[in-house]
Design a protein around this motif. Sequence first.
Motif, PDB file in Angstrom:
ATOM      1  N   TYR A 112       9.025  -1.752  -0.982  1.00 26.64           N
ATOM      2  CA  TYR A 112       9.034  -3.113  -0.448  1.00 26.64           C
ATOM      3  C   TYR A 112       9.998  -4.037  -1.187  1.00 26.64           C
ATOM      4  N   LYS A 113      10.563  -3.566  -2.261  1.00 23.60           N
ATOM      5  CA  LYS A 113      11.366  -4.419  -3.141  1.00 23.60           C
ATOM      6  C   LYS A 113      12.510  -5.120  -2.411  1.00 23.60           C
ATOM      7  N   LYS A 114      13.161  -4.392  -1.475  1.00 20.59           N
ATOM      8  CA  LYS A 114      14.320  -4.947  -0.763  1.00 20.59           C
ATOM      9  C   LYS A 114      13.954  -6.118   0.140  1.00 20.59           C
ATOM     10  N   ASP A 115      12.678  -6.236   0.506  1.00 18.21           N
ATOM     11  CA  ASP A 115      12.234  -7.321   1.396  1.00 18.21           C
ATOM     12  C   ASP A 115      12.053  -8.641   0.656  1.00 18.21           C
ATOM     13  N   PHE A 116      12.100  -8.607  -0.693  1.00 15.24           N
ATOM     14  CA  PHE A 116      11.745  -9.803  -1.454  1.00 15.24           C
ATOM     15  C   PHE A 116      12.834 -10.194  -2.454  1.00 15.24           C
TER      16      PHE A 116
END
Length: 295
Positions: A175-179
């Motif tokens: 999920y890191k790329k979404d934030f």
Amino acid sequence: MLSKLDLYRIFDAVAQNSSFSQAAKQLFLTQPAVSQSIMQLENELAVRLFKRTSKGVTLTQEGTLLYDYVHSAIHLIESGENKVQELKTLTAGTITIGVGDTISRYYLLPYLENFHRRYPDIKFKLINGTTSELCTILKTGQIDIAICNFPIEDDKLELIPCQEIQDTFVCGEQYKKDFTNPISLTELVKYPLICLDNASISRQFIDEFMESHGIQLVPEFELGAHDLLLDFAKINLGIACVTREFAADYLKDGSLTEIQLTEQIPKRSIGICYLKSVPLNTASLKFIAGMVSPS
């Protein structure tokens, strides 16, 4: 006028020394005062306790019977007084602490280690529970103090905040790329969320914060332990609501990433609570002092 206990202490000393004069020296009294005290006790009991001879005194049959009980009682009292002094000087005693697993592991342990190093004769007993459970058993006397998540509202408890903590949301690699940029709460709750169960003070605090922004929190997973939140987030099962201070190792090694929000979650605290109506023992007071003002 001497109390009955004083008379029995004098009786015990005379019996042990077989002498009024030796008993007087031991008790820092005059010999006439000792003689008068024994006479008073004999009059009150209406029996003769000693046979007087030129070589001293010996117990009568009645005196011998009484001495067995009196000597045992005096010994028990002195033992009790010694135990009280040990507690006052922290050379004996037990502190019973109520605490949850997470606070115990990430916050309490250094204080236990420091206190044990300074007062090795004091024993600890830890009882596990949620903040709500610990507040309840405090009132039954099962624990001396509790180390809990605040806020707590209970006018029967003394509350001492000790350390501020920050709730935050974290995610794993997937999920890191979404934030990469700050995100609003409205956008955040569209993701699968991982939270503590709603019996915990930590979860109730976040629920109230979300409700103040018009959002009802509906987690994908509700768990009973903070470490599970971290582990679930690490394997990309969702976005976890955790305590930043207790997730420090995961954030430092990069296995979890903290999500920046456009709305700021207020800080809260960890603290000590105990019953206002029950005086704490010396060891508990000393332990609290070390947590509030660690040396």
